[in-house]
Motif scaffolding. Sequence first.
Motif, PDB file in Angstrom:
ATOM      1  N   SER A   1       0.833  -1.192   0.000  1.00  0.00           N
ATOM      2  CA  SER A   1       0.000   0.000   0.000  1.00  0.00           C
ATOM      3  C   SER A   1       0.879   1.257   0.000  1.00  0.00           C
ATOM      4  O   SER A   1       0.675   2.185  -0.777  1.00  0.00           O
ATOM      5  N   ALA A   2       1.866   1.244   0.867  1.00  0.00           N
ATOM      6  CA  ALA A   2       2.717   2.429   1.001  1.00  0.00           C
ATOM      7  C   ALA A   2       3.593   2.645  -0.234  1.00  0.00           C
ATOM      8  O   ALA A   2       3.745   3.766  -0.717  1.00  0.00           O
TER       9      ALA A   2
ATOM     10  N   LEU B   1       3.252   4.858  -6.618  1.00  0.00           N
ATOM     11  CA  LEU B   1       3.727   5.918  -7.495  1.00  0.00           C
ATOM     12  C   LEU B   1       4.459   6.967  -6.673  1.00  0.00           C
ATOM     13  O   LEU B   1       5.375   7.620  -7.161  1.00  0.00           O
ATOM     14  N   GLY B   2       4.054   7.124  -5.411  1.00  0.00           N
ATOM     15  CA  GLY B   2       4.691   8.091  -4.527  1.00  0.00           C
ATOM     16  C   GLY B   2       6.186   7.847  -4.376  1.00  0.00           C
ATOM     17  O   GLY B   2       6.967   8.790  -4.306  1.00  0.00           O
ATOM     18  N   ASN B   3       6.577   6.597  -4.315  1.00  0.00           N
ATOM     19  CA  ASN B   3       7.992   6.294  -4.108  1.00  0.00           C
ATOM     20  C   ASN B   3       8.815   6.424  -5.374  1.00  0.00           C
ATOM     21  O   ASN B   3       9.944   6.885  -5.354  1.00  0.00           O
TER      22      ASN B   3
ATOM     23  N   ILE C   1      -8.881   9.511  -4.145  1.00  0.00           N
ATOM     24  CA  ILE C   1      -7.499   9.286  -4.580  1.00  0.00           C
ATOM     25  C   ILE C   1      -7.473   8.167  -5.627  1.00  0.00           C
ATOM     26  O   ILE C   1      -6.822   8.274  -6.659  1.00  0.00           O
TER      27      ILE C   1
ATOM     28  N   TYR D   1      -5.587   8.359  -9.121  1.00  0.00           N
ATOM     29  CA  TYR D   1      -4.386   7.513  -9.073  1.00  0.00           C
ATOM     30  C   TYR D   1      -4.460   6.441 -10.164  1.00  0.00           C
ATOM     31  O   TYR D   1      -3.460   6.116 -10.799  1.00  0.00           O
TER      32      TYR D   1
ATOM     33  N   PHE E   1       2.057  11.115   2.360  1.00  0.00           N
ATOM     34  CA  PHE E   1       1.504  10.473   1.164  1.00  0.00           C
ATOM     35  C   PHE E   1       2.168   9.126   0.928  1.00  0.00           C
ATOM     36  O   PHE E   1       1.508   8.122   0.677  1.00  0.00           O
ATOM     37  N   SER E   2       3.480   9.114   1.033  1.00  0.00           N
ATOM     38  CA  SER E   2       4.208   7.891   0.706  1.00  0.00           C
ATOM     39  C   SER E   2       3.886   6.757   1.671  1.00  0.00           C
ATOM     40  O   SER E   2       3.830   5.589   1.276  1.00  0.00           O
TER      41      SER E   2
ATOM     42  N   SER F   1       1.105   6.281   3.032  1.00  0.00           N
ATOM     43  CA  SER F   1      -0.356   6.044   2.969  1.00  0.00           C
ATOM     44  C   SER F   1      -1.058   6.426   4.269  1.00  0.00           C
ATOM     45  O   SER F   1      -1.929   5.701   4.750  1.00  0.00           O
TER      46      SER F   1
ATOM     47  N   MET G   1      -5.683   8.812   6.017  1.00  0.00           N
ATOM     48  CA  MET G   1      -7.015   8.506   5.494  1.00  0.00           C
ATOM     49  C   MET G   1      -7.524   7.145   5.952  1.00  0.00           C
ATOM     50  O   MET G   1      -8.502   6.626   5.414  1.00  0.00           O
TER      51      MET G   1
ATOM     52  N   ALA H   1      -6.110   4.190   5.763  1.00  0.00           N
ATOM     53  CA  ALA H   1      -5.690   2.976   5.058  1.00  0.00           C
ATOM     54  C   ALA H   1      -5.011   2.026   6.043  1.00  0.00           C
ATOM     55  O   ALA H   1      -5.229   0.807   6.010  1.00  0.00           O
TER      56      ALA H   1
ATOM     57  N   SER I   1      -0.993  -0.433  -4.444  1.00  0.00           N
ATOM     58  CA  SER I   1      -1.546   0.744  -3.767  1.00  0.00           C
ATOM     59  C   SER I   1      -3.030   0.927  -4.076  1.00  0.00           C
ATOM     60  O   SER I   1      -3.815   1.254  -3.184  1.00  0.00           O
TER      61      SER I   1
ATOM     62  N   ALA J   1      -5.119  -1.211  -1.873  1.00  0.00           N
ATOM     63  CA  ALA J   1      -5.348  -0.696  -0.518  1.00  0.00           C
ATOM     64  C   ALA J   1      -6.376   0.426  -0.523  1.00  0.00           C
ATOM     65  O   ALA J   1      -7.211   0.527   0.381  1.00  0.00           O
ATOM     66  N   LEU J   2      -6.318   1.274  -1.546  1.00  0.00           N
ATOM     67  CA  LEU J   2      -7.279   2.378  -1.625  1.00  0.00           C
ATOM     68  C   LEU J   2      -8.699   1.841  -1.747  1.00  0.00           C
ATOM     69  O   LEU J   2      -9.618   2.278  -1.051  1.00  0.00           O
TER      70      LEU J   2
ATOM     71  N   LEU K   1      -5.283  14.478   3.248  1.00  0.00           N
ATOM     72  CA  LEU K   1      -4.414  13.604   4.038  1.00  0.00           C
ATOM     73  C   LEU K   1      -3.837  14.356   5.231  1.00  0.00           C
ATOM     74  O   LEU K   1      -3.704  13.800   6.331  1.00  0.00           O
TER      75      LEU K   1
HETATM   76  N1  TRP Z   1       1.384   5.623  -0.560  1.00  0.00           N
HETATM   77  C1  TRP Z   1       0.925   5.603  -1.906  1.00  0.00           C
HETATM   78  C2  TRP Z   1       2.105   5.879  -2.808  1.00  0.00           C
HETATM   79  O1  TRP Z   1       3.181   6.123  -2.346  1.00  0.00           O
HETATM   80  C3  TRP Z   1      -0.182   6.584  -2.167  1.00  0.00           C
HETATM   81  C4  TRP Z   1      -1.263   6.565  -1.157  1.00  0.00           C
HETATM   82  C5  TRP Z   1      -1.639   7.596  -0.385  1.00  0.00           C
HETATM   83  C6  TRP Z   1      -2.049   5.467  -0.801  1.00  0.00           C
HETATM   84  N2  TRP Z   1      -2.614   7.193   0.458  1.00  0.00           N
HETATM   85  C7  TRP Z   1      -2.885   5.895   0.227  1.00  0.00           C
HETATM   86  C8  TRP Z   1      -2.092   4.153  -1.232  1.00  0.00           C
HETATM   87  C9  TRP Z   1      -3.762   5.010   0.833  1.00  0.00           C
HETATM   88  C10 TRP Z   1      -2.977   3.293  -0.632  1.00  0.00           C
HETATM   89  C11 TRP Z   1      -3.802   3.708   0.396  1.00  0.00           C
HETATM   90  O2  TRP Z   1       1.967   5.888  -4.003  1.00  0.00           O
END
Ligand code: TRP
Length: 457
Positions: free
Chosen positions: A21-22, A25-27, A100, A104, A226-227, A229, A232, A234, A320, A323-324, A391
């Motif tokens: 999940s973490a 695309l963020g990483n 998101i 996303y 964000f990275s 997660s 929110m 999750a 990811s 998880a969303l 977030l």
């Molecule tokens: N962490 C995810 C990423 O790095 C983006 C993200 C933000 C996310 N909030 C989330 C993914 C909640 C899953 C659940 O790309």
Amino acid sequence: MTTTRGEFSGNLGFILAAAGSAIGLGNIWRFPYAVGEGGGGAFVLIYLAFVLGIGLPVMLTELAVGRTTGRNPVGALRQLAPNTPWRLVGSLGVVTGFAILAFYSVVAGWMLGYLGKALTGGLSSAVDAESSQLVFESLVENPWMGLLLAGIFIALTVFVVRRGISGGIERITTILMPVLLLLLVVLAVRSLFLPNAGAGLAYLFKPDFAAVNFTVVMQALGQALFSLSLGMGAMITYGSYVQRTQNLWKAGISVAMFDTFIAILAGLVIFPALFYANADPSGGPGLVFVVLPTIFNSMPAGSIVAILFFVLMTIAALTSTIALLEVVVAYFVDEKGWTRGMASMVIGAACFVLAVPSALSTGAVSWLGTGGLFQWDFLSLNNNIWGNYSLSIGAILICIFAGWQWGIPKLVESLSEGRDGGFPLPAPTMLGFLVKVICPIAVLIALFFIILTGNYF
Ligand code: TRP
């Protein structure tokens, strides 16, 4: 814990799913360009400090709230603070997850599109900045292609989530995460053998604090949330599927470390390649789509590297989006009594509807966007509202809730449940100070800053 909700079968399964999940695309997409815009090594150091001081406490808090209640974000907060408005923090999380997911999956669809291009030789015309930009525009300005790819991505996500926690999410992430790690290591090794790789490494690791200003610091904080997660629910949701016999505290630390390690590894792939090609490291969001394909074309075995890279991006994005979607599905399963199969399909379909304006805003329909990519289009707007503001607000409220309403002793108790000997306990005073004071204040400052200056990604 009720078995009808499902649970992770073991510690490793949970860690891989939560890390999936973490890690997204963020990483691999957002972190490198944030480093590039923030001046390299100094940004990396500040980022690490935020992961430790803010990200980790919020992560542990969310996981503990989830496991204690065994509920989705709304149900969890309602259970811990009945008849109070605190459950609305959970509602905000569920809405944010849905929103998101809707943008996303558009960007994730492009990754799939680029993978298709890499496999069929469609990237070979991207030999310089201009031609590469044309390849990118031909994808994002094509309405049908954008919709089709986002649709495929959402369908893949639904396909996994409807199979449940251990049989769907855990099963697929335990296969995909090792593949992702392997691909990244292979790519990093390839990058490190490029001429001039040392300059890329120096950029990533040598801190130049002259490039740091308040904006950079605040972006590092936003990126950390964000990275990982966070903000929110999750991690509340994933935490709700963790067995009581497992060491949550250790698992939370592992997830945060794994995510950070992957971001740095992505930096090891991307910066040597940029310096090899004399490309500008502050290239912004177009880095992965516009800059990298030209570099792949110029390096030996580049077409294979391109394929591996976009497989990697697709995997990272998929774990990811799973998880969303799961956050929203868990809400409808727990609170509304829907079956998992129906919840995943209905929400997936609804999400596709909301993805339409985002997919069309990058050039296909002019009034949804300026045409200038990542300037002010519907997709970027959503990224700002949900990926930054929401977030941040969520993280502040979750910390205030856990620190001042639920209480640090309960938080620490939940984290220590299932602790195997040898691993030190969280220090309650330290954790309490971070959760009650430091996190809310730091994130609040970041939020004000974002609003006042309009400075986001
Ligand atoms: N962490 C995810 C990423 O790095 C983006 C993200 C933000 C996310 N909030 C989330 C993914 C909640 C899953 C659940 O790309």
